[in-house]
Design an enzyme around this catalytic site. Structure first.
Site, PDB file in Angstrom:
ATOM      1  N   ARG A   1       0.830  -1.200   0.000  1.00 37.97           N
ATOM      2  CA  ARG A   1       0.000   0.000   0.000  1.00 37.97           C
ATOM      3  C   ARG A   1       0.870   1.258   0.000  1.00 37.97           C
ATOM      4  NH1 ARG A   1      -5.129   0.681  -0.978  1.00 37.97           N
ATOM      5  NH2 ARG A   1      -5.738   1.713   0.947  1.00 37.97           N
TER       6      ARG A   1
ATOM      7  N   ASP B   1       0.498  -1.464  10.393  1.00 38.48           N
ATOM      8  CA  ASP B   1      -0.891  -1.904  10.487  1.00 38.48           C
ATOM      9  C   ASP B   1      -1.423  -1.517  11.861  1.00 38.48           C
ATOM     10  OD1 ASP B   1      -3.298  -3.237  10.721  1.00 38.48           O
ATOM     11  OD2 ASP B   1      -2.572  -5.089   9.804  1.00 38.48           O
TER      12      ASP B   1
ATOM     13  N   ASN C   1      -6.192  10.289  11.086  1.00 38.84           N
ATOM     14  CA  ASN C   1      -7.260  10.080  10.111  1.00 38.84           C
ATOM     15  C   ASN C   1      -7.672   8.619   9.986  1.00 38.84           C
ATOM     16  OD1 ASN C   1      -8.731  10.876   7.375  1.00 38.84           O
ATOM     17  ND2 ASN C   1      -7.413   9.125   6.919  1.00 38.84           N
TER      18      ASN C   1
ATOM     19  N   TYR D   1     -19.355   1.536  15.690  1.00 42.21           N
ATOM     20  CA  TYR D   1     -18.596   2.616  15.053  1.00 42.21           C
ATOM     21  C   TYR D   1     -18.849   3.932  15.782  1.00 42.21           C
ATOM     22  CZ  TYR D   1     -17.004   5.915  11.497  1.00 42.21           C
ATOM     23  OH  TYR D   1     -16.361   6.937  10.829  1.00 42.21           O
TER      24      TYR D   1
ATOM     25  N   LYS E   1     -16.180   6.651  17.663  1.00 39.84           N
ATOM     26  CA  LYS E   1     -16.064   8.057  17.273  1.00 39.84           C
ATOM     27  C   LYS E   1     -16.356   8.984  18.452  1.00 39.84           C
ATOM     28  CE  LYS E   1     -14.108   7.221  14.460  1.00 39.84           C
ATOM     29  NZ  LYS E   1     -12.877   7.721  13.788  1.00 39.84           N
TER      30      LYS E   1
ATOM     31  N   THR F   1     -16.230   8.188  -0.036  1.00 42.32           N
ATOM     32  CA  THR F   1     -15.013   7.411   0.168  1.00 42.32           C
ATOM     33  C   THR F   1     -15.404   5.940   0.147  1.00 42.32           C
ATOM     34  OG1 THR F   1     -15.260   7.377   2.576  1.00 42.32           O
ATOM     35  CG2 THR F   1     -13.988   9.210   1.622  1.00 42.32           C
TER      36      THR F   1
END
Length: 246
Positions: free
Chosen positions: A37, A55, A81, A142, A146, A175
């Site tokens: 990557r 990772d 990010n 999730y 956050k 995205t």
């Protein structure tokens, strides 16, 4: 010119943020989870100073990433990010991948990297549906992660008054995670992080705040609860074996 590290910047929002900072003339180091990557990332952003590899679902690789970042020199800005969405499963050591990547990794990097001038943590409007139950971290949603990211930004702001530490909701943007049906563009999603990372605008040189579209918003009540912030730092220190320096 600022020296900036953007985690999770192999593609999508992180790469967009990094490229915009490169275009402004900043010294930008990107991050990818693997060597393969990283090679792709370097090709997509040839102006980047470097691409670090690690990772973030792996505790050992996250610590190694912190070491590599420190060895490369002090950063003025770190933008946390990197993130994964629901359904990410479990890590090799049995932890929730959501928790490992979205919360434990930014905490570990914050605690172990040389302290920058500015820290930016990616949250989400979904944090408002997150639970503040720290006893349920083994199976977070999730939105839970956050919420914890926004609270972590506020906790770091209190712990380190010499650092500008803020959380950002980039909005629902196109995205891989957001999907093709999202109404927002990458430019819209990247704008607030770039502004907070570089601007001397008094509105951007604050700390412990929550932003969307380059404007301050009031987050969920738990984010600004100092007792919750302290409890979160204690839980993360136990989970990682690393205390956030005073």
């Amino acid at each position: 010119m600022a020296r900036v590290l953007v985690t999770g910047s192999a593609d999508g929002l992180g790469l967009a943020v990094g490229q915009r900072l490169i275009d402004q003339g900043h010294d930008v180091v990107l991050h990818a989870r693997s060597d393969a990557r990283a090679a792709e990332t370097g090709g997509a952003a040839p102006g980047a100073a470097d691409v670090l590899v690690g990772d973030l679902s792996s505790d050992a690789q996250t610590r190694a990433l912190a070491d590599a970042a420190n060895a490369s020199g002090r950063f003025d800005v770190v933008i946390h990010n990197a993130g994964v969405g629901s359904g990410a499963g479990r890590t090799e050591d049995g932890r929730s991948t959501l928790l490992a990547v979205n919360v434990l990794a930014p905490y570990l990097l914050t605690a172990q990297m040389t302290r920058p001038d500015r820290l930016i943590y990616l949250s989400s409007g979904m944090h408002r549906s997150g639970s503040a139950d720290l006893a349920a971290l083994d199976t977070p949603s999730y939105g839970d992660t956050k919420l914890l990211d926004a609270a972590l930004a506020a906790a770091v702001a209190r712990r380190w008054p010499d650092v500008l530490s803020n959380a950002v909701d980039p909005g629902w943007i196109k995205t891989r995670m957001g999907g093709s049906g999202a109404p927002g563009t990458l430019d819209q999603g990247a704008a607030t992080q770039v502004w907070l990372a570089t601007s001397d605008d008094p509105a951007a040189t604050v700390s412990g705040r929550y932003f969307k579209d380059s404007a301050e918003e009031r987050p969920a009540a738990a984010v600004q609860d100092e007792a919750f912030q302290d409890a979160l730092l204690a839980v993360l220190a136990r989970a990682t074996g690393v205390d956030l320096p005073a």
